[in-house]
Structures are given as C-alpha cells and as structure tokens.
Design a protein around this motif. Sequence first.
Motif, PDB file in Angstrom:
ATOM      1  N   ALA A  17      95.498  39.132  27.452  1.00 61.39           N
ATOM      2  CA  ALA A  17      94.556  39.359  28.553  1.00 61.39           C
ATOM      3  C   ALA A  17      93.522  38.245  28.640  1.00 61.39           C
ATOM      4  O   ALA A  17      93.026  37.922  29.731  1.00 61.39           O
ATOM      5  CB  ALA A  17      93.867  40.718  28.381  1.00 61.39           C
ATOM      6  N   HIS A  18      93.176  37.658  27.494  1.00 63.63           N
ATOM      7  CA  HIS A  18      92.201  36.572  27.462  1.00 63.63           C
ATOM      8  C   HIS A  18      92.848  35.197  27.631  1.00 63.63           C
ATOM      9  O   HIS A  18      92.152  34.178  27.614  1.00 63.63           O
ATOM     10  CB  HIS A  18      91.412  36.595  26.150  1.00 63.63           C
ATOM     11  CG  HIS A  18      90.371  37.679  26.083  1.00 63.63           C
ATOM     12  ND1 HIS A  18      90.679  38.985  25.783  1.00 63.63           N
ATOM     13  CD2 HIS A  18      89.027  37.650  26.301  1.00 63.63           C
ATOM     14  CE1 HIS A  18      89.580  39.710  25.790  1.00 63.63           C
ATOM     15  NE2 HIS A  18      88.558  38.932  26.109  1.00 63.63           N
ATOM     16  N   GLY A  19      94.176  35.164  27.763  1.00 64.55           N
ATOM     17  CA  GLY A  19      94.869  33.898  27.980  1.00 64.55           C
ATOM     18  C   GLY A  19      95.101  33.075  26.732  1.00 64.55           C
ATOM     19  O   GLY A  19      95.329  31.864  26.818  1.00 64.55           O
ATOM     20  N   TYR A  20      95.065  33.717  25.550  1.00 70.27           N
ATOM     21  CA  TYR A  20      95.256  32.984  24.303  1.00 70.27           C
ATOM     22  C   TYR A  20      96.706  33.101  23.812  1.00 70.27           C
ATOM     23  O   TYR A  20      97.326  34.151  23.939  1.00 70.27           O
ATOM     24  CB  TYR A  20      94.318  33.505  23.208  1.00 70.27           C
ATOM     25  CG  TYR A  20      92.865  33.164  23.430  1.00 70.27           C
ATOM     26  CD1 TYR A  20      92.448  31.840  23.518  1.00 70.27           C
ATOM     27  CD2 TYR A  20      91.900  34.166  23.527  1.00 70.27           C
ATOM     28  CE1 TYR A  20      91.107  31.524  23.718  1.00 70.27           C
ATOM     29  CE2 TYR A  20      90.562  33.859  23.729  1.00 70.27           C
ATOM     30  CZ  TYR A  20      90.181  32.542  23.818  1.00 70.27           C
ATOM     31  OH  TYR A  20      88.851  32.231  24.016  1.00 70.27           O
ATOM     32  N   THR A  21      97.219  32.029  23.223  1.00 73.43           N
ATOM     33  CA  THR A  21      98.557  31.998  22.650  1.00 73.43           C
ATOM     34  C   THR A  21      98.469  31.995  21.124  1.00 73.43           C
ATOM     35  O   THR A  21      97.385  31.837  20.550  1.00 73.43           O
ATOM     36  CB  THR A  21      99.319  30.749  23.112  1.00 73.43           C
ATOM     37  OG1 THR A  21      98.647  29.589  22.581  1.00 73.43           O
ATOM     38  CG2 THR A  21      99.358  30.659  24.638  1.00 73.43           C
ATOM     39  N   TYR A  22      99.637  32.114  20.478  1.00 79.58           N
ATOM     40  CA  TYR A  22      99.666  32.012  19.023  1.00 79.58           C
ATOM     41  C   TYR A  22      99.159  30.648  18.569  1.00 79.58           C
ATOM     42  O   TYR A  22      98.508  30.527  17.532  1.00 79.58           O
ATOM     43  CB  TYR A  22     101.093  32.232  18.503  1.00 79.58           C
ATOM     44  CG  TYR A  22     101.554  33.666  18.501  1.00 79.58           C
ATOM     45  CD1 TYR A  22     100.673  34.703  18.229  1.00 79.58           C
ATOM     46  CD2 TYR A  22     102.875  33.993  18.747  1.00 79.58           C
ATOM     47  CE1 TYR A  22     101.080  36.022  18.212  1.00 79.58           C
ATOM     48  CE2 TYR A  22     103.314  35.309  18.734  1.00 79.58           C
ATOM     49  CZ  TYR A  22     102.412  36.323  18.470  1.00 79.58           C
ATOM     50  OH  TYR A  22     102.828  37.624  18.449  1.00 79.58           O
ATOM     51  N   ALA A  23      99.470  29.613  19.355  1.00 81.13           N
ATOM     52  CA  ALA A  23      98.991  28.267  19.014  1.00 81.13           C
ATOM     53  C   ALA A  23      97.469  28.207  19.042  1.00 81.13           C
ATOM     54  O   ALA A  23      96.842  27.570  18.178  1.00 81.13           O
ATOM     55  CB  ALA A  23      99.589  27.254  19.987  1.00 81.13           C
ATOM     56  N   ASP A  24      96.857  28.868  20.022  1.00 80.79           N
ATOM     57  CA  ASP A  24      95.393  28.898  20.103  1.00 80.79           C
ATOM     58  C   ASP A  24      94.793  29.597  18.892  1.00 80.79           C
ATOM     59  O   ASP A  24      93.794  29.146  18.324  1.00 80.79           O
ATOM     60  CB  ASP A  24      94.952  29.617  21.379  1.00 80.79           C
ATOM     61  CG  ASP A  24      95.377  28.889  22.645  1.00 80.79           C
ATOM     62  OD1 ASP A  24      95.390  27.650  22.634  1.00 80.79           O
ATOM     63  OD2 ASP A  24      95.704  29.575  23.631  1.00 80.79           O
ATOM     64  N   VAL A  25      95.421  30.717  18.505  1.00 79.86           N
ATOM     65  CA  VAL A  25      94.932  31.468  17.346  1.00 79.86           C
ATOM     66  C   VAL A  25      95.042  30.614  16.087  1.00 79.86           C
ATOM     67  O   VAL A  25      94.105  30.538  15.275  1.00 79.86           O
ATOM     68  CB  VAL A  25      95.728  32.780  17.169  1.00 79.86           C
ATOM     69  CG1 VAL A  25      95.294  33.499  15.889  1.00 79.86           C
ATOM     70  CG2 VAL A  25      95.530  33.697  18.372  1.00 79.86           C
ATOM     71  N   GLY A  26      96.197  29.934  15.931  1.00 75.72           N
ATOM     72  CA  GLY A  26      96.396  29.091  14.761  1.00 75.72           C
ATOM     73  C   GLY A  26      95.358  27.979  14.674  1.00 75.72           C
ATOM     74  O   GLY A  26      94.817  27.691  13.602  1.00 75.72           O
TER      75      GLY A  26
END
Length: 245
Positions: A17-26
């Motif tokens: 919902a916030h537009g974040y991907t696993y790459a962003d989290v990493g």
Amino acid sequence: MAQTSSLLISLKKSLKAHGYTYADVGKHIGLTQASIKRLFSEENISLQRLDQICQMMDLEISDLVHLMAEQQAQLQQLSVEQEQELSDDLGLLLIALCVLNKWTMDEIIDHYKLESHYCILKLARLDKLKIIELLPGNRIKLLVAANFGWRENGPIQAFFQRTIGQEFFNSRFNQDEESLLVLNGMLASTSNSEFQRKLKRIAQEFEVLNHEDSSLPLSQRFGVTVVLAIRSWRYGLSQHLFKPN
C-alpha cells in the motif's frame, strides 16, 4: 505460528500500500533482497527488524497489530449451510470464485459471456451471504479476511473432490505453468508433522502472492489451482498384487 503468519500478511499488505518492495526493505535495514524474501517466507523476522520495517511506513508495531486485528474481524470461513448453497448453484460458485480473485463484474461478464442481470442476481446473493458488499455502480467490495478458506471436509471441498479431481489430473503437466511432483517414502511421525507444517507454509505464501497479484489487470493473470496433499498410503496396485489368502 498462526498469529505470526497473519501479522506478516498485514505487513506485506502495508508495504504494498505504501509502494515499497522487498528491495526497498533490504536497503533500509541493510540486507539483500534475497535475504528479505527468505525472512518473509521462513517467517523469521525479529522484533527489531519488524520495528525497522514499520518505521519505513511511519507505523508503530502496535499499528500493525491493530491492522491485523481489523483484517481478522473479517469473514474467515462460511458456515456449512452457506457452503452447501454455493456448491448447489454452480453459477453462484463460479462467480464467488471470481470475486474472491478480485475480478470486477465487467470482467466476469466479458470472460464468461454472461447476461448482466444474471450476474447482478448472483452478486446480490453473495452480498446476502456477506462474502461481498455490492456497491453503487455494481462495484464489488470483498468482506473476507486475507486468510479466508473453505471448510476442511466441507461441502466445497467435497464438491471439488467429487467433480474436479479426475479433470484436474487429466493432463501431462508438461507446460511451463504446470508441475506435478509425486513423492513416496517412509517418514517417522515427527518428520511427517514437520513436512505438513512446510506444506501449510507454502499454502500461506501462495495466498500472499495471490493477493499481491490481484491488482494486476486480468489479462496479466491466469487461473491456477494447487493441490497439496499427504496421506498414509501404499500404491493401490498392491491390493491386487498381494491379496490375502
């Protein structure tokens, strides 16, 4: 484990919902994308990392727990009577399966060449069953939880076992989107239990992927059915080869 799975499902929905991907989290917590995927799939996220991920979205862990509670308040399972009504009406069941996979009314009508009046009647029935809320303009709002499922050994499961099983396995399973694995072995009770837990974890991951892809256009998605089963069974052929005296 069930609470952990539900919390992570809520976390994934919030990230999307916030537009974040696993790459962003990493990148945010200093891990590779592959490591993040593994943490989610193995459901092995520490409180510290959970807090870091929540901070990305300006959320507290308590906010995530509240979101999970709201989702769990949604319909998780139908009654036996409700499932029986669906299994007795194939048109109703078909449309129910479509809406559970986030199809719009127009997509259902166009794909199956249905009359608008017929589709609206079935959607209205699903509204009464509290599976959906039929909104103005015939928009569909799902009222089921992310972990909604059919009753174990209930009417819907029995219907598919009775009518779909033979058709499902009438395939060579040699297409890119198909796979058939047949395993046979001798397991101890503890190993059997561990393998069943892994099967359930795979089922949860399938539901997460299904939810993530639900926002894609229908032209980019195709129907997939997965059968996960394990039982104590020796090939039926042995019953004919080794008959008791």
